[in-house]
Design a protein around this motif. Structure first.
Motif, PDB file in Angstrom:
ATOM      1  N   MET A  90     -50.209 -33.156   5.765  1.00 25.35           N
ATOM      2  CA  MET A  90     -49.867 -33.295   7.184  1.00 25.35           C
ATOM      3  C   MET A  90     -49.232 -32.015   7.743  1.00 25.35           C
ATOM      4  SD  MET A  90     -50.788 -36.324   8.122  1.00 25.35           S
ATOM      5  CE  MET A  90     -49.866 -36.718   9.594  1.00 25.35           C
ATOM      6  N   MET A  91     -49.045 -31.004   6.882  1.00 22.89           N
ATOM      7  CA  MET A  91     -48.388 -29.782   7.313  1.00 22.89           C
ATOM      8  C   MET A  91     -49.305 -28.991   8.242  1.00 22.89           C
ATOM      9  SD  MET A  91     -46.354 -26.985   5.063  1.00 22.89           S
ATOM     10  CE  MET A  91     -47.655 -25.931   4.478  1.00 22.89           C
ATOM     11  N   PRO A  92     -48.787 -28.640   9.421  1.00 23.37           N
ATOM     12  CA  PRO A  92     -49.592 -27.796  10.305  1.00 23.37           C
ATOM     13  C   PRO A  92     -49.789 -26.414   9.684  1.00 23.37           C
ATOM     14  CG  PRO A  92     -47.387 -28.117  11.200  1.00 23.37           C
ATOM     15  CD  PRO A  92     -47.486 -28.943   9.951  1.00 23.37           C
ATOM     16  N   ASN A  93     -50.632 -25.616  10.277  1.00 21.85           N
ATOM     17  CA  ASN A  93     -50.929 -24.287   9.760  1.00 21.85           C
ATOM     18  C   ASN A  93     -49.782 -23.333  10.090  1.00 21.85           C
ATOM     19  OD1 ASN A  93     -52.228 -22.184   8.573  1.00 21.85           O
ATOM     20  ND2 ASN A  93     -53.575 -21.786  10.311  1.00 21.85           N
ATOM     21  N   ILE A  94     -48.698 -23.476   9.334  1.00 22.68           N
ATOM     22  CA  ILE A  94     -47.512 -22.644   9.507  1.00 22.68           C
ATOM     23  C   ILE A  94     -47.049 -22.184   8.137  1.00 22.68           C
ATOM     24  CG2 ILE A  94     -46.713 -23.770  11.632  1.00 22.68           C
ATOM     25  CD1 ILE A  94     -44.753 -25.305   9.767  1.00 22.68           C
ATOM     26  N   SER A  95     -46.192 -21.192   8.117  1.00 21.93           N
ATOM     27  CA  SER A  95     -45.670 -20.753   6.831  1.00 21.93           C
ATOM     28  C   SER A  95     -44.295 -21.363   6.599  1.00 21.93           C
ATOM     29  CB  SER A  95     -45.601 -19.236   6.755  1.00 21.93           C
ATOM     30  OG  SER A  95     -44.615 -18.750   7.611  1.00 21.93           O
ATOM     31  N   THR A  96     -44.050 -21.714   5.354  1.00 21.27           N
ATOM     32  CA  THR A  96     -42.740 -22.222   4.962  1.00 21.27           C
ATOM     33  C   THR A  96     -42.214 -21.336   3.843  1.00 21.27           C
ATOM     34  OG1 THR A  96     -43.671 -23.756   3.340  1.00 21.27           O
ATOM     35  CG2 THR A  96     -43.334 -24.602   5.577  1.00 21.27           C
ATOM     36  N   VAL A  97     -40.908 -21.304   3.703  1.00 18.43           N
ATOM     37  CA  VAL A  97     -40.302 -20.513   2.636  1.00 18.43           C
ATOM     38  C   VAL A  97     -39.791 -21.393   1.507  1.00 18.43           C
ATOM     39  CG1 VAL A  97     -39.733 -18.567   4.130  1.00 18.43           C
ATOM     40  CG2 VAL A  97     -38.048 -20.387   3.785  1.00 18.43           C
ATOM     41  N   GLY A  98     -39.863 -22.722   1.723  1.00 20.57           N
ATOM     42  CA  GLY A  98     -39.390 -23.626   0.689  1.00 20.57           C
ATOM     43  C   GLY A  98     -39.204 -25.031   1.212  1.00 20.57           C
ATOM     44  N   SER A  99     -38.379 -25.769   0.499  1.00 16.87           N
ATOM     45  CA  SER A  99     -38.174 -27.167   0.829  1.00 16.87           C
ATOM     46  C   SER A  99     -36.697 -27.524   0.735  1.00 16.87           C
ATOM     47  CB  SER A  99     -38.966 -28.054  -0.144  1.00 16.87           C
ATOM     48  OG  SER A  99     -38.450 -27.918  -1.464  1.00 16.87           O
ATOM     49  N   VAL A 100     -36.396 -28.700   1.250  1.00 19.64           N
ATOM     50  CA  VAL A 100     -35.046 -29.235   1.136  1.00 19.64           C
ATOM     51  C   VAL A 100     -35.164 -30.732   0.916  1.00 19.64           C
ATOM     52  CG1 VAL A 100     -34.815 -29.524   3.650  1.00 19.64           C
ATOM     53  CG2 VAL A 100     -32.769 -29.412   2.220  1.00 19.64           C
ATOM     54  N   HIS A 101     -34.315 -31.260   0.063  1.00 17.58           N
ATOM     55  CA  HIS A 101     -34.223 -32.712  -0.058  1.00 17.58           C
ATOM     56  C   HIS A 101     -32.875 -33.084  -0.643  1.00 17.58           C
ATOM     57  CE1 HIS A 101     -35.615 -31.923  -4.190  1.00 17.58           C
ATOM     58  NE2 HIS A 101     -35.175 -33.124  -4.504  1.00 17.58           N
ATOM     59  N   SER A 102     -32.547 -34.353  -0.474  1.00 17.43           N
ATOM     60  CA  SER A 102     -31.260 -34.828  -0.959  1.00 17.43           C
ATOM     61  C   SER A 102     -31.435 -35.642  -2.236  1.00 17.43           C
ATOM     62  CB  SER A 102     -30.575 -35.685   0.115  1.00 17.43           C
ATOM     63  OG  SER A 102     -31.332 -36.849   0.399  1.00 17.43           O
ATOM     64  N   HIS A 103     -30.379 -35.652  -3.019  1.00 15.08           N
ATOM     65  CA  HIS A 103     -30.263 -36.502  -4.199  1.00 15.08           C
ATOM     66  C   HIS A 103     -29.049 -37.394  -3.965  1.00 15.08           C
ATOM     67  CE1 HIS A 103     -32.600 -33.967  -7.444  1.00 15.08           C
ATOM     68  NE2 HIS A 103     -33.380 -34.409  -6.469  1.00 15.08           N
ATOM     69  N   PRO A 104     -29.264 -38.615  -3.469  1.00 18.67           N
ATOM     70  CA  PRO A 104     -28.133 -39.492  -3.145  1.00 18.67           C
ATOM     71  C   PRO A 104     -27.206 -39.778  -4.321  1.00 18.67           C
ATOM     72  CG  PRO A 104     -30.146 -40.337  -2.168  1.00 18.67           C
ATOM     73  CD  PRO A 104     -30.542 -39.214  -3.071  1.00 18.67           C
ATOM     74  N   GLY A 105     -27.718 -39.707  -5.542  1.00 14.39           N
ATOM     75  CA  GLY A 105     -26.880 -39.938  -6.714  1.00 14.39           C
ATOM     76  C   GLY A 105     -25.907 -38.805  -6.989  1.00 14.39           C
ATOM     77  N   GLY A 106     -26.078 -37.667  -6.308  1.00 17.92           N
ATOM     78  CA  GLY A 106     -25.148 -36.557  -6.451  1.00 17.92           C
ATOM     79  C   GLY A 106     -25.515 -35.541  -7.513  1.00 17.92           C
ATOM     80  N   ILE A 107     -26.520 -35.811  -8.339  1.00 16.69           N
ATOM     81  CA  ILE A 107     -26.925 -34.854  -9.371  1.00 16.69           C
ATOM     82  C   ILE A 107     -27.831 -33.809  -8.721  1.00 16.69           C
ATOM     83  CG2 ILE A 107     -28.180 -34.527 -11.528  1.00 16.69           C
ATOM     84  CD1 ILE A 107     -27.288 -37.408 -12.252  1.00 16.69           C
ATOM     85  N   ILE A 108     -27.352 -32.578  -8.687  1.00 13.40           N
ATOM     86  CA  ILE A 108     -28.060 -31.522  -7.967  1.00 13.40           C
ATOM     87  C   ILE A 108     -28.843 -30.664  -8.958  1.00 13.40           C
ATOM     88  CG2 ILE A 108     -27.814 -29.650  -6.293  1.00 13.40           C
ATOM     89  CD1 ILE A 108     -25.165 -30.872  -5.442  1.00 13.40           C
ATOM     90  N   LYS A 109     -29.848 -31.261  -9.556  1.00 17.58           N
ATOM     91  CA  LYS A 109     -30.762 -30.561 -10.466  1.00 17.58           C
ATOM     92  C   LYS A 109     -32.159 -31.052 -10.153  1.00 17.58           C
ATOM     93  CE  LYS A 109     -27.540 -29.774 -14.086  1.00 17.58           C
ATOM     94  NZ  LYS A 109     -27.298 -28.942 -15.084  1.00 17.58           N
TER      95      LYS A 109
END
Length: 128
Positions: free
Chosen positions: A60-79
Motif C-alpha cells: 500500500m506504500m505510495p511511490n515515495i522513499s523511506t529511510v526506515g520504520s518505527v513501531h512500538s513494543h507494548p511489553g517494553g522489550i526494545i529488541k
C-alpha cells in the motif's frame, strides 16, 4: 542511501504519543526524512495492530522513499524480533522501536541488520 543526521524532537514526541495512545496494541509506521533529518511518520492504509504485532501492508506504500520504520513494543522489550528483522530489510536503514512507558528514554534505533545505532535528537528550528 540517504545520510541521516538525526530525528526531529517533535517527530519523536509524536511517535511516543501515538504509541502511548495505541497501548496495549502496537503502533507501526514508516519514516521519511527531509534534509537528513527524520521529520515524518507515514501510516499506511490497511495497517493492522494487535497486542503482539503490527502488520504494515507494504504493497500500500505510495511511490515515495523511506529511510526506515518505527513501531512500538507494548511489553517494553526494545529488541527486534525475527519478524522485525525481516521487515527492516525492506524499508530502509533506520528502525526505531519504542517501548512502554513511551518516554524519551524508552526507544532505540537499529540498522537493517538489527544492530543498535545512534540517532541524535535534533531540536526543531522555529522560524521568527
Amino acid at each position: 542511501m540517504k545520510k541521516i543526521k538525526g530525528i526531529s524532537r517533535d517527530t519523536l514526541r509524536f511517535i511516543l504519543e501515538v504509541s502511548r495512545s495505541s497501548y496495549p496494541n502496537e503502533f507501526a509506521g514508516l519514516l521519511q526524512a527531509e534534509d537528513g533529518i527524520i521529520t515524518e511518520v507515514l501510516i499506511l492504509p490497511g495497517t493492522e495492530a494487535g497486542e503482539s504485532s503490527a502488520l504494515l501492508r507494504l504493497y500500500m506504500m505510495p511511490n515515495i522513499s523511506t529511510v526506515g520504520s518505527v513501531h512500538s513494543h507494548p511489553g517494553g522489550i526494545i529488541k527486534p524480533s525475527s519478524a522485525d528483522l525481516q521487515m527492516f530489510g525492506k524499508t530502509g536503514n533506520y528502525h526505531i522501536i519504542v517501548g512502554y512507558p513511551y518516554d524519551l528514554q524508552s526507544w532505540t534505533c537499529f540498522n537493517a541488520e538489527g544492530e543498535e545505532r545512534e540517532l541524535q535528537i535534533i531540536d526543531d528550528q522555529t522560524s521568527e
